[in-house]
Scaffold this motif. Structure first.
Motif, short mmCIF file in Angstrom:
data_model
loop_
_atom_site.label_atom_id
_atom_site.label_comp_id
_atom_site.label_asym_id
_atom_site.label_seq_id
_atom_site.Cartn_x
_atom_site.Cartn_y
_atom_site.Cartn_z
N ASN A 32 13.02 -39.19 -35.24
CA ASN A 32 13.13 -39.08 -33.79
C ASN A 32 14.59 -38.96 -33.38
O ASN A 32 14.92 -38.20 -32.47
CB ASN A 32 12.48 -40.30 -33.12
N GLY A 33 15.47 -39.68 -34.06
CA GLY A 33 16.90 -39.58 -33.80
C GLY A 33 17.48 -38.23 -34.19
O GLY A 33 18.52 -37.82 -33.67
N LEU A 34 16.80 -37.52 -35.08
CA LEU A 34 17.22 -36.16 -35.46
C LEU A 34 16.58 -35.11 -34.57
O LEU A 34 16.61 -33.92 -34.89
CB LEU A 34 16.85 -35.89 -36.92
N ASP A 35 15.98 -35.54 -33.46
CA ASP A 35 15.36 -34.67 -32.46
C ASP A 35 14.13 -33.93 -32.96
O ASP A 35 13.87 -32.79 -32.56
CB ASP A 35 16.37 -33.66 -31.89
N PHE A 36 13.35 -34.56 -33.86
CA PHE A 36 12.06 -34.01 -34.23
C PHE A 36 11.07 -34.38 -33.13
O PHE A 36 11.16 -35.45 -32.53
CB PHE A 36 11.58 -34.60 -35.56
N SER A 37 10.10 -33.51 -32.89
CA SER A 37 9.07 -33.82 -31.91
C SER A 37 8.06 -34.79 -32.52
O SER A 37 8.02 -34.99 -33.74
CB SER A 37 8.36 -32.54 -31.46
N GLY A 38 7.22 -35.38 -31.68
CA GLY A 38 6.20 -36.30 -32.17
C GLY A 38 5.23 -35.62 -33.12
O GLY A 38 4.79 -36.21 -34.11
#
Length: 65
Positions: A32-38
């Motif tokens: 999530n911190g690497l900007d992956f979506s859910g």
């Protein structure tokens, strides 16, 4: 000094479950911190259990040949 077979197996299981425990609890927030979506995070975390269901029977079929 030779390492016994039992100690090698214990060591392998320790590191395997340590990795699984760390990834299971910290993998989602890290991704999530690497900007992956859910959806992407769910797909990444679902790959391992799906592979654990599919590949052992296939491995067994190849081993029995």
């Amino acid at each position: 000094m030779a390492i016994s077979k039992t100690l090698r197996i214990r060591n392998c299981y320790f590191w395997y479950f340590a990795f699984v425990g760390i990834w299971g609890s910290l993998g989602g927030p890290y991704l999530n911190g690497l900007d992956f979506s859910g959806t992407q995070i769910a797909f990444i975390t679902a790959i391992s259990p799906v592979c654990a269901v599919i590949f052992p029977p296939m491995w067994g079929m190849f081993a029995d040949r």
